[in-house]
Design an enzyme around this catalytic site. Sequence first.
Site, mmCIF file in Angstrom:
data_model
loop_
_atom_site.group_PDB
_atom_site.id
_atom_site.type_symbol
_atom_site.label_atom_id
_atom_site.label_comp_id
_atom_site.label_asym_id
_atom_site.label_seq_id
_atom_site.Cartn_x
_atom_site.Cartn_y
_atom_site.Cartn_z
ATOM 1 N N CYS A 2 0.858 -1.103 -0.127
ATOM 2 C CA CYS A 2 0.027 -0.002 0.065
ATOM 3 C C CYS A 2 0.754 1.188 -0.199
ATOM 4 C CB CYS A 2 -1.001 -0.014 1.407
ATOM 5 S SG CYS A 2 -1.799 -1.365 1.443
ATOM 6 N N ARG A 27 1.976 1.278 -6.087
ATOM 7 C CA ARG A 27 2.278 0.426 -4.467
ATOM 8 C C ARG A 27 1.212 -0.563 -4.568
ATOM 9 N NH1 ARG A 27 6.409 1.766 -1.288
ATOM 10 N NH2 ARG A 27 5.192 0.522 0.369
ATOM 11 N N TRP A 70 -3.086 -2.159 -1.577
ATOM 12 C CA TRP A 70 -2.772 -3.659 -2.026
ATOM 13 C C TRP A 70 -3.250 -4.665 -1.105
ATOM 14 C CZ3 TRP A 70 0.608 -7.751 -0.876
ATOM 15 C CH2 TRP A 70 0.728 -8.739 -2.001
ATOM 16 N N ASN A 94 0.128 0.875 5.875
ATOM 17 C CA ASN A 94 0.660 -0.062 5.148
ATOM 18 C C ASN A 94 1.274 -1.022 5.751
ATOM 19 O OD1 ASN A 94 2.284 -1.287 3.159
ATOM 20 N ND2 ASN A 94 3.771 0.019 3.127
ATOM 21 N N GLY A 95 1.086 -2.236 5.824
ATOM 22 C CA GLY A 95 1.679 -3.199 6.559
ATOM 23 C C GLY A 95 0.869 -4.241 6.975
ATOM 24 N N GLU A 462 15.124 -13.995 -16.263
ATOM 25 C CA GLU A 462 14.616 -12.780 -16.164
ATOM 26 C C GLU A 462 13.469 -12.374 -17.270
ATOM 27 O OE1 GLU A 462 14.523 -10.561 -13.820
ATOM 28 O OE2 GLU A 462 14.017 -8.500 -15.008
ATOM 29 N N LYS A 466 9.717 -11.421 -16.773
ATOM 30 C CA LYS A 466 9.166 -10.441 -17.281
ATOM 31 C C LYS A 466 7.589 -10.753 -17.953
ATOM 32 C CE LYS A 466 10.476 -7.667 -15.610
ATOM 33 N NZ LYS A 466 11.595 -7.805 -14.858
ATOM 34 N N GLU A 469 4.969 -11.666 -15.618
ATOM 35 C CA GLU A 469 4.417 -10.552 -14.820
ATOM 36 C C GLU A 469 3.719 -9.475 -15.810
ATOM 37 O OE1 GLU A 469 7.978 -8.413 -13.697
ATOM 38 O OE2 GLU A 469 6.939 -7.518 -11.987
ATOM 39 N N HIS A 485 15.053 -33.038 -19.223
ATOM 40 C CA HIS A 485 14.793 -33.689 -17.841
ATOM 41 C C HIS A 485 13.467 -33.303 -17.538
ATOM 42 C CE1 HIS A 485 18.807 -34.917 -17.607
ATOM 43 N NE2 HIS A 485 19.112 -33.545 -17.855
ATOM 44 N N LYS A 584 4.860 -2.886 -6.706
ATOM 45 C CA LYS A 584 6.395 -2.624 -7.025
ATOM 46 C C LYS A 584 7.348 -2.697 -5.656
ATOM 47 C CE LYS A 584 10.006 -0.618 -9.209
ATOM 48 N NZ LYS A 584 10.181 -1.504 -10.331
HETATM 49 O O1 M6R Z 1 12.980 -3.616 -4.962
HETATM 50 P P1 M6R Z 1 13.617 -5.051 -5.226
HETATM 51 O O2 M6R Z 1 14.561 -5.009 -5.862
HETATM 52 O O3 M6R Z 1 14.152 -5.813 -3.524
HETATM 53 O O4 M6R Z 1 12.381 -5.904 -5.530
HETATM 54 C C1 M6R Z 1 12.600 -7.259 -5.606
HETATM 55 C C2 M6R Z 1 11.428 -7.934 -6.458
HETATM 56 O O5 M6R Z 1 10.109 -7.749 -5.869
HETATM 57 C C3 M6R Z 1 11.577 -7.170 -7.911
HETATM 58 O O6 M6R Z 1 12.502 -7.149 -8.562
HETATM 59 C C4 M6R Z 1 10.397 -7.979 -8.669
HETATM 60 O O7 M6R Z 1 10.553 -9.241 -8.966
HETATM 61 C C5 M6R Z 1 10.281 -7.073 -10.015
HETATM 62 N N1 M6R Z 1 8.988 -6.340 -9.953
HETATM 63 C C6 M6R Z 1 9.916 -8.008 -11.228
HETATM 64 O O8 M6R Z 1 9.954 -7.064 -12.553
#
Ligand code: M6R
Length: 589
Positions: A2, A27, A70, A94-95, A462, A466, A469, A485, A584
């Site tokens: 949040c 957020r 969130w 937030n938390g 990676e 992407k 996500e 495998h 984020k």
């Molecule tokens: O802020 P951070 O680099 O610690 O975040 C870690 C992950 O939450 C972040 O890299 C996440 O995997 C990305 N949103 C992916 O695109």
Amino acid sequence: MCGIIGYVSERDCCGALFEALRRLEYRGYDSAGIAVLGEGGFRVCKKRGGVAGLASFYAEGKTGIGHTRWATHGAPSDQNAHPHIAGKIALVHNGIIENHAALRAELEGEGVRFLSETDSEVLAALVQKYYRGDLLAALREALSRVEGSYAVAVIAEDRPGELAAARYKSPLVAGKGRAGLFVCSDIPAVAQEAEYLAVAGDREFIRIAGGEIGFFDGGLRPVPKVFFRPEGESRAAAVCGSHMRAEIAEIPRALQDTLAALGKADLAPCARALRSAGRVFAVACGTAYHSALAFRDALARDAGVPVFCYSAGEFRYSPPLVRAGDLVVAVSQSGETADTLEAVRLARGLGGFVIAVTNTPGSSLAAEADFTLAMRAGAEIAVAATKSYNCQLLSLWYLAAELLFFRTQRYPSWFSSLKELPAAAEAAFSLFPEADRLADLFKERQGMYFLGRGEDVCTAREGALKVKEIARVFAEGLPAGELKHGPLALVEEGFPVILLSTQRRLAAKCENAAAEVNARGGYTVLLSQYEDVLRQSRARAALRLPVLPEPLMPCVAVIPLQYFAYKMCLERGLDPDRPKNLAKSVTVE
Ligand code: M6R
């Protein structure tokens, strides 16, 4: 997670709250709300959905709070949206309040009636219970009953011009902006307008009253703070249509700025730490974890130093591995990821020396580490990490090279080519038209693989992350040797397999994977910088990458994949800046 914002202004604050919420929306965008304290008490608007739902709301008043949610406790709904009102108190949080059930039962026993399913409303009721005219004291008393994490801001109906806030394990800053004094979850949300701000430490309190900001420790004793002027957020998103696209476009500039910052960093403390280090660990989550894999590869290859690379969420629950003097590199764009922070606390508690690699020098991670290597990607707003990943790779390679130099008095052969990364990244943009074509071709597919060997494995992982996500398509990133495998079972006519082959010593092995996929009718796309590797391959599509020393290829090979995921997302009618169920900054476990 949040986002929270609170203002004490000299004029009406409703517009400023709304603007800040728009910037905080990355957020969380399950619901949003604003409470403004005016002549007749609180005026509240809170709604399920994005911040845009509050656009028509206006209320007069100079003190107010806002929230973008969130959801954790309770589904996204109007009732569960913040702010929560309890008697004279309005609260945003937030938390996670872990003991909310017991507190709720206690308060219900005292006659409190709750309107939402949230843990946060319990906290609002608790502040109200202890409120006797001193807002900060009531907040402190309430929080002394709470287990969990919080960044919380409260205002009281009979205290216009005053706001109290506190944090524990969730980020919070306070400062002065054009619209007045504020507290906020994130620096980027207020960076455009902040004249100065300071970061609250864990278990610290903030009071805004009488035109002043005060920070206090747990005993409400004043804490001196260093205020600073934050860097503004890039305006490129307005031009590019989305933050993600803008941030991909910013990769060359971000790499250039990071190079400049690295050149000024004094890494002697890291080198000294390595001298006494028995072992080296790397901890991170998500995209940052993938960059940690590249760090592991570099130190192993060039210095013969094994790096134990852990997903931070696993590290913190593994047997305590770190011994006094071990070196622990923690990577995090935000510097606020809960699992990474806990891993760092654990490592430091065991006597490890922690190097933070972060894009956010004012973050909790930077505050808790022994040494911070700050990269300069600039504010990254899109949930999908793009430019921060490229800069993490650069920073970690730089660190690895300095550590190698310390051990051997020589830099690795690729070190002098780090300065070529910005231009090579820009050259990789020329692959976007081919990525457009592939995104169109694959937009209806239900799944795909990304394969690589050696240094390409981090890129494969990676790329898959992407696509999952942003395009919401199942994707798996694997070492190519794993294909037979198990994963090969899913390959059928037209199944996309993106194959990275940037390491000549492994090219023939990668080609085996292409052959295995082709034999089952799969659609192989090969990425390599080598003309001959591409020409001789049986892959059905080929992307020629810019040429760099092989160890640095992950930094450019990922760029067409970042863009491909973005384009797949658009082809599927989705919003690249709002991936489903994600936020984020993952400030809860
Ligand atoms: O802020 P951070 O680099 O610690 O975040 C870690 C992950 O939450 C972040 O890299 C996440 O995997 C990305 N949103 C992916 O695109």
